[in-house]
Design a protein around this motif. Structure first.
Motif, PDB file in Angstrom:
ATOM      1  N   VAL A  79       0.807  -1.357  -0.002  1.00 31.59           N
ATOM      2  CA  VAL A  79       0.049  -0.079   0.043  1.00 31.59           C
ATOM      3  C   VAL A  79       0.861   1.252   0.037  1.00 31.59           C
ATOM      4  CG1 VAL A  79      -1.634   1.364   1.452  1.00 31.59           C
ATOM      5  CG2 VAL A  79      -2.054  -1.136   1.028  1.00 31.59           C
ATOM      6  N   LYS A  80       1.806   1.285   0.738  1.00 30.55           N
ATOM      7  CA  LYS A  80       2.657   2.317   0.881  1.00 30.55           C
ATOM      8  C   LYS A  80       3.458   2.482  -0.569  1.00 30.55           C
ATOM      9  CE  LYS A  80       6.470   4.614   3.690  1.00 30.55           C
ATOM     10  NZ  LYS A  80       7.467   4.171   4.657  1.00 30.55           N
ATOM     11  N   GLY A  81       3.936   1.527  -0.998  1.00 28.47           N
ATOM     12  CA  GLY A  81       4.696   1.361  -2.254  1.00 28.47           C
ATOM     13  C   GLY A  81       3.638   2.141  -3.355  1.00 28.47           C
ATOM     14  N   PHE A  82       2.488   1.668  -3.566  1.00 24.60           N
ATOM     15  CA  PHE A  82       1.456   2.339  -4.332  1.00 24.60           C
ATOM     16  C   PHE A  82       1.159   3.935  -4.124  1.00 24.60           C
ATOM     17  CE2 PHE A  82      -2.955   3.788  -5.506  1.00 24.60           C
ATOM     18  CZ  PHE A  82      -3.033   3.542  -6.655  1.00 24.60           C
ATOM     19  N   ALA A  83       1.278   4.092  -3.065  1.00 27.67           N
ATOM     20  CA  ALA A  83       0.950   5.744  -2.660  1.00 27.67           C
ATOM     21  C   ALA A  83       2.054   6.331  -3.061  1.00 27.67           C
ATOM     22  CB  ALA A  83       0.737   5.893  -1.248  1.00 27.67           C
ATOM     23  N   LYS A  84       3.486   5.763  -2.849  1.00 29.09           N
ATOM     24  CA  LYS A  84       4.562   6.704  -3.434  1.00 29.09           C
ATOM     25  C   LYS A  84       4.514   6.712  -4.965  1.00 29.09           C
ATOM     26  CE  LYS A  84       9.840   6.389  -2.772  1.00 29.09           C
ATOM     27  NZ  LYS A  84       9.958   6.699  -4.262  1.00 29.09           N
ATOM     28  N   TRP A  85       4.455   5.480  -5.394  1.00 24.46           N
ATOM     29  CA  TRP A  85       4.353   5.637  -6.875  1.00 24.46           C
ATOM     30  C   TRP A  85       3.356   6.596  -7.415  1.00 24.46           C
ATOM     31  CZ3 TRP A  85      -0.075   4.656  -9.981  1.00 24.46           C
ATOM     32  CH2 TRP A  85       0.126   4.685 -11.411  1.00 24.46           C
ATOM     33  N   LEU A  86       2.066   6.838  -6.882  1.00 25.76           N
ATOM     34  CA  LEU A  86       1.262   8.126  -7.149  1.00 25.76           C
ATOM     35  C   LEU A  86       2.048   9.273  -7.097  1.00 25.76           C
ATOM     36  CD1 LEU A  86      -2.258   7.420  -5.758  1.00 25.76           C
ATOM     37  CD2 LEU A  86      -1.613   7.385  -8.140  1.00 25.76           C
ATOM     38  N   ALA A  87       2.602   9.542  -6.162  1.00 28.55           N
ATOM     39  CA  ALA A  87       3.187  10.776  -5.553  1.00 28.55           C
ATOM     40  C   ALA A  87       4.316  10.985  -6.636  1.00 28.55           C
ATOM     41  CB  ALA A  87       3.683  10.872  -4.016  1.00 28.55           C
ATOM     42  N   ASP A  88       5.100   9.966  -6.894  1.00 23.47           N
ATOM     43  CA  ASP A  88       6.411  10.021  -7.678  1.00 23.47           C
ATOM     44  C   ASP A  88       6.012  10.490  -9.153  1.00 23.47           C
ATOM     45  OD1 ASP A  88       8.216   9.656  -5.852  1.00 23.47           O
ATOM     46  OD2 ASP A  88       8.271   7.548  -6.153  1.00 23.47           O
ATOM     47  N   SER A  89       4.777   9.778  -9.591  1.00 20.71           N
ATOM     48  CA  SER A  89       4.505   9.833 -11.221  1.00 20.71           C
ATOM     49  C   SER A  89       3.947  11.310 -11.309  1.00 20.71           C
ATOM     50  CB  SER A  89       3.300   8.819 -11.338  1.00 20.71           C
ATOM     51  OG  SER A  89       2.427   9.000 -10.693  1.00 20.71           O
ATOM     52  N   MET A  90       3.222  12.023 -10.282  1.00 18.56           N
ATOM     53  CA  MET A  90       2.587  13.299 -10.431  1.00 18.56           C
ATOM     54  C   MET A  90       3.863  14.136 -10.303  1.00 18.56           C
ATOM     55  SD  MET A  90      -0.958  13.379  -7.998  1.00 18.56           S
ATOM     56  CE  MET A  90      -1.154  14.966  -8.591  1.00 18.56           C
ATOM     57  N   SER A  91       4.846  14.045  -9.452  1.00 22.52           N
ATOM     58  CA  SER A  91       5.957  14.781  -9.387  1.00 22.52           C
ATOM     59  C   SER A  91       6.844  14.856 -10.761  1.00 22.52           C
ATOM     60  CB  SER A  91       6.928  14.599  -8.218  1.00 22.52           C
ATOM     61  OG  SER A  91       7.870  15.231  -8.035  1.00 22.52           O
ATOM     62  N   ALA A  92       6.875  13.722 -11.530  1.00 22.13           N
ATOM     63  CA  ALA A  92       7.660  13.322 -12.617  1.00 22.13           C
ATOM     64  C   ALA A  92       7.085  14.039 -13.836  1.00 22.13           C
ATOM     65  CB  ALA A  92       8.008  11.971 -12.814  1.00 22.13           C
ATOM     66  N   ASP A  93       5.587  13.988 -13.908  1.00 20.50           N
ATOM     67  CA  ASP A  93       4.827  14.675 -14.732  1.00 20.50           C
ATOM     68  C   ASP A  93       4.910  16.282 -14.558  1.00 20.50           C
ATOM     69  OD1 ASP A  93       4.389  12.320 -15.905  1.00 20.50           O
ATOM     70  OD2 ASP A  93       2.451  11.924 -15.004  1.00 20.50           O
ATOM     71  N   ARG A  94       4.868  16.624 -13.522  1.00 23.21           N
ATOM     72  CA  ARG A  94       4.759  18.234 -13.403  1.00 23.21           C
ATOM     73  C   ARG A  94       5.797  18.418 -12.288  1.00 23.21           C
ATOM     74  NH1 ARG A  94       0.546  21.096 -15.031  1.00 23.21           N
ATOM     75  NH2 ARG A  94       1.872  22.850 -14.522  1.00 23.21           N
ATOM     76  N   PRO A  95       6.926  18.581 -12.368  1.00 19.88           N
ATOM     77  CA  PRO A  95       7.873  18.763 -11.358  1.00 19.88           C
ATOM     78  C   PRO A  95       7.870  20.460 -10.929  1.00 19.88           C
ATOM     79  CG  PRO A  95       9.056  18.678 -13.478  1.00 19.88           C
ATOM     80  CD  PRO A  95       7.578  18.101 -13.456  1.00 19.88           C
ATOM     81  N   ASP A  96       7.286  21.185 -11.774  1.00 23.86           N
ATOM     82  CA  ASP A  96       7.231  22.419 -11.606  1.00 23.86           C
ATOM     83  C   ASP A  96       5.889  22.916 -10.581  1.00 23.86           C
ATOM     84  OD1 ASP A  96       5.290  21.712 -13.397  1.00 23.86           O
ATOM     85  OD2 ASP A  96       4.993  23.725 -14.102  1.00 23.86           O
ATOM     86  N   ARG A  97       5.237  21.747 -10.367  1.00 24.43           N
ATOM     87  CA  ARG A  97       4.081  21.958  -9.479  1.00 24.43           C
ATOM     88  C   ARG A  97       4.010  21.286  -8.125  1.00 24.43           C
ATOM     89  NH1 ARG A  97      -1.909  22.357 -12.279  1.00 24.43           N
ATOM     90  NH2 ARG A  97      -0.727  24.333 -12.878  1.00 24.43           N
ATOM     91  N   TYR A  98       4.425  19.929  -8.348  1.00 23.57           N
ATOM     92  CA  TYR A  98       4.503  18.833  -7.398  1.00 23.57           C
ATOM     93  C   TYR A  98       5.874  18.427  -6.937  1.00 23.57           C
ATOM     94  CZ  TYR A  98      -0.375  18.646  -9.385  1.00 23.57           C
ATOM     95  OH  TYR A  98      -1.596  18.842  -9.873  1.00 23.57           O
ATOM     96  N   LEU A  99       5.885  18.081  -5.456  1.00 26.22           N
ATOM     97  CA  LEU A  99       6.979  17.553  -5.013  1.00 26.22           C
ATOM     98  C   LEU A  99       6.608  16.422  -4.059  1.00 26.22           C
ATOM     99  CD1 LEU A  99      10.043  18.227  -4.237  1.00 26.22           C
ATOM    100  CD2 LEU A  99       9.042  19.465  -2.166  1.00 26.22           C
ATOM    101  N   ALA A 100       7.547  14.923  -4.354  1.00 24.88           N
ATOM    102  CA  ALA A 100       7.046  13.947  -3.718  1.00 24.88           C
ATOM    103  C   ALA A 100       8.134  13.676  -2.630  1.00 24.88           C
ATOM    104  CB  ALA A 100       7.203  12.746  -4.734  1.00 24.88           C
ATOM    105  N   THR A 101       8.961  14.621  -2.218  1.00 20.17           N
ATOM    106  CA  THR A 101       9.751  14.286  -1.181  1.00 20.17           C
ATOM    107  C   THR A 101       9.496  15.611  -0.133  1.00 20.17           C
ATOM    108  OG1 THR A 101      11.499  15.829  -2.152  1.00 20.17           O
ATOM    109  CG2 THR A 101      11.673  13.312  -2.432  1.00 20.17           C
ATOM    110  N   ALA A 102       9.953  15.302   1.214  1.00 14.98           N
ATOM    111  CA  ALA A 102       9.601  16.230   2.276  1.00 14.98           C
ATOM    112  C   ALA A 102      10.645  17.471   2.566  1.00 14.98           C
ATOM    113  CB  ALA A 102       9.129  15.545   3.445  1.00 14.98           C
ATOM    114  N   THR A 103      11.525  17.509   1.546  1.00 13.51           N
ATOM    115  CA  THR A 103      12.519  18.788   1.596  1.00 13.51           C
ATOM    116  C   THR A 103      11.981  19.992   1.525  1.00 13.51           C
ATOM    117  OG1 THR A 103      14.012  17.167   0.557  1.00 13.51           O
ATOM    118  CG2 THR A 103      14.766  19.353   0.716  1.00 13.51           C
TER     119      THR A 103
END
Length: 659
Positions: free
Chosen positions: A550-574
């Protein structure tokens, strides 16, 4: 009508702010009305030339349980402030209450200057002065607070009728024509003086949307009616919640503050007798509780203020006062014996004599609310000082939302945020384990994977959540799995956490993008406000996949959105990289991690709650902290169904795919 229409037509704007974000009030010279040259105009039918009368007794609305139907009626939002008649005459501005008291000096110069700038020689304008919260909704408690503090930068006047204009009496003119004249008179760009727009749609539809936005209600008016003083039936008010004025007949001193009230005993007049209707134990800010104590301690008397014979429980700790002060009270319902249920104080009504207070009769029903066996000690302890939400008030809130909230907090491991002295206190504990003196209705339970470690916590019923309130738990954070199936999560929570520079519309767009991606995977998506800065998109799961998957799926969702729109989304807590972007927090989906529960209060100024929404309700007018402990029950009462109706029925198993 779109959900946001009610708010959009009110043209909500905030008071000006300084660089540090605080509202400011400019110091300006005293207001003087302009005297333009007389103008020729086509006066509407019924206009009569003549001098302006000294005072025009206001038209008042009759309370009805349902709004009137038909196109003879127009509908306006009911404001939560003080009714005033503003008179522009001979270069002077006067503001009179509904009983004719002169309150010109109460509201500062900025509102007076707005009237002084109108292009009129003389006018009598009917309206309401309010203070609006950051949500845009008028709030009587905030108005009272500003008056008591001498603050005048947030006052706004909503004008809804024009009774006299440049030497012409308009009381015999049709309402719709009076409003047209009024609208042409008022500026479009003044934050202090605004036109109260009306709606031609169905009254039921307008009221439904007003209540979903947790507004007070609406006023329906016959479009062709003359202005008739008193309650003649031309104006009808429909309320979203039970609310009216009551006479204060006594008080109980606070158990947690010196020189402050803890609750009020209130009633109304019937046949010349003051009838007792119960106590009001929440809704007091610290300043209000002390102000009321100061006023009421001067009015104490030995004899019973009420004509009813009170029981020993009703008399317990009560100090009687002369029945001179009037308070506005919001309450859940009338009990079978005629008392108020779940009542909250909203402010003093200094514009209404006590003898004029009678019961407003309305036939309404309310769902039965759960009762708890847990005793609240110091129920008047204030948890949110600026909002006046007490321990009792928080317990009342949970009683009203419990039927919606229970599935998301019962039989789940919990992490709890405890603040024994309220949100401004120094003590702040984030706890997953038991503490000394913990109420027995909060259960300890062994983690199957950590049988030697400290036990975790859960609740199993309504007594459990009241026990949390008694223990000063102001936030509830459950696991995404139940204690019936520890290793198989039954939901995914994606937390959209925006940088301060991100527009709310962009957060909404991110939620819709998550929804589309989840639905493309065959999963359902539900949305709720966080009560903080962002939104939570939550997906129900058939509990088959384990935590890692489940956590892996959630990470994949966040990473894919961030990869598609790096100007808008971030998948790391930095935080250093978050500027102008939305952090898609998937980390809440690991074993032992938590997210704030639907309907849980938040331990922040404003007493906001995490509110489930239907997707159609997700608009720019409803921000992340719009719904609060105070206004959320009104919204839920207005809904035809649970906003997350069918949540667990929509659960699907997480399919194993290569990602």
């Amino acid at each position: 009508m779109a959900l946001e229409t009610c708010q959009a037509k009110r043209n909500f704007k905030l008071a000006p702010k300084s660089k540090d974000g605080k509202a400011v009030a400019a110091k300006r010279p005293a207001a003087k009305a302009r005297s333009p040259a007389p103008r020729e105009r086509d006066w509407p039918k019924g206009a009569r030339k003549g001098a302006m009368p000294d005072f025009i007794e206001p038209a008042l609305a009759k309370l009805k349980p349902k709004p009137p139907a038909g196109d003879r009626w127009i509908h306006e939002i009911k404001f939560d402030g003080y009714r005033l008649q503003v008179r522009v005459e001979n270069g002077k501005i006067r503001m009179l209450t509904r009983s004719g008291l002169d309150w010109t000096e109460k509201f500062g110069r900025e509102v007076l200057e707005a009237f002084a700038a109108l292009p009129v020689q003389s006018a009598a304008i009917d309206g309401e002065i309010v203070v609006e919260r950051d949500t845009g909704a008028s709030n009587f408690s905030a108005l009272q607070h500003d008056l008591s503090e001498g603050r005048n930068d947030r006052f706004v006047f909503y004008a809804f009728d024009l009774l006299h204009f440049d030497g012409y009496n308009l009381v015999d003119v049709a309402l719709i024509d009076r409003k047209q004249l009024l609208e042409s008179l008022l500026p479009d760009d003044n934050d202090k003086l605004r036109y109260s727009a009306h709606f031609n749609e169905s009254g039921g539809l307008v009221l439904d949307h007003a209540c979903r936005l947790s507004l007070e209600g609406m006023i329906s008016k016959l479009r062709d009616s003359k202005y008739r003083s008193g309650r003649k039936g031309d104006w009808i008010k429909s309320k979203c919640s039970h609310r009216q004025e009551f006479v204060i007949g006594g008080y109980v001193p606070s158990t947690s503050m010196k020189n402050a009230i803890g609750s009020l005993a209130v009633g109304y007049y019937q046949g010349g007798e003051l009838k007792y209707v119960g106590r009001v134990g929440t809704g007091y800010t610290a300043a209000t509780a002390q102000m009321l104590y100061e006023k009421l301690s001067r009015l104490t008397q030995n004899e019973n203020s009420f004509d009813d014979k009170l029981t020993s429980e009703e008399r317990r700790g009560l100090i009687y006062v002369k029945p001179q002060l009037v308070g506005e009270v919001e309450f859940r319902a009338w009990s079978a014996d005629g008392n108020l249920r779940h009542a909250a104080f909203r402010g003093l009504r200094e514009d209404k004599p006590a003898k004029d207070v009678t019961r407003e009769m309305e036939k309404t029903t309310a769902p039965l609310l759960p009762k708890s066996a847990v005793t609240l000690t110091h129920p008047d302890r204030i948890y949110w000082p600026d909002e006046g939400v007490t321990k009792e008030g928080l317990a009342n809130y949970y009683a009203q939302v419990w039927r919606f909230m229970a599935p998301y907090v019962v039989n789940r491991p919990l992490a709890l945020l405890r603040l024994p002295d309220g949100i401004n206190g120094r003590q702040r504990f984030f706890q997953k384990h038991a503490w000394k003196g913990m109420n027995p209705h909060i259960e300890e339970i062994t983690d199957p994977k950590d049988k030697q470690g400290e036990k975790l916590l859960r609740i199993t019923d309504f007594d459990g959540i009241v026990a949390l309130v008694q223990s000063a738990v102001l936030e509830i954070h459950p696991w995404g799995a139940s204690t019936d199936n520890w290793e198989k999560p039954d939901m995914i929570t994606m937390d959209l956490d925006p940088d301060d520079e991100v527009a709310w519309a962009d957060v909404i767009a991110a939620a819709y993008e998550l929804k589309e991606r989840l639905e493309a995977e065959g999963l359902a998506a539900f949305v709720k406000t966080s009560g903080g800065k962002g939104l939570h998109v939550v997906t129900p799961l058939t509990p088959k996949a384990g935590w890692a998957e489940v956590k892996g799926f959630a990470k994949w969702l966040a990473d894919s959105m961030s990869a598609d729109r790096p100007d808008r989304y971030l998948a790391t807590a930095t935080k250093a990289k978050r500027t102008g972007r939305i952090f898609i927090d998937y980390l809440r989906n690991g074993r032992g991690n938590t997210a704030v529960a639907p309907y849980s209060a938040r331990a922040r100024p404003g007493a906001a709650v995490s509110m489930p929404l239907e997707w159609s309700e997700l608009t720019i007018e409803v921000g992340p902290a719009y719904f609060t402990v105070d206004n959320a029950p009104t919204r839920l009462d207005a809904l035809p169904r649970d906003p997350w109706d069918g949540f667990f029925a929509a659960a699907k198993p997480l399919e194993k795919k290569k990602r």
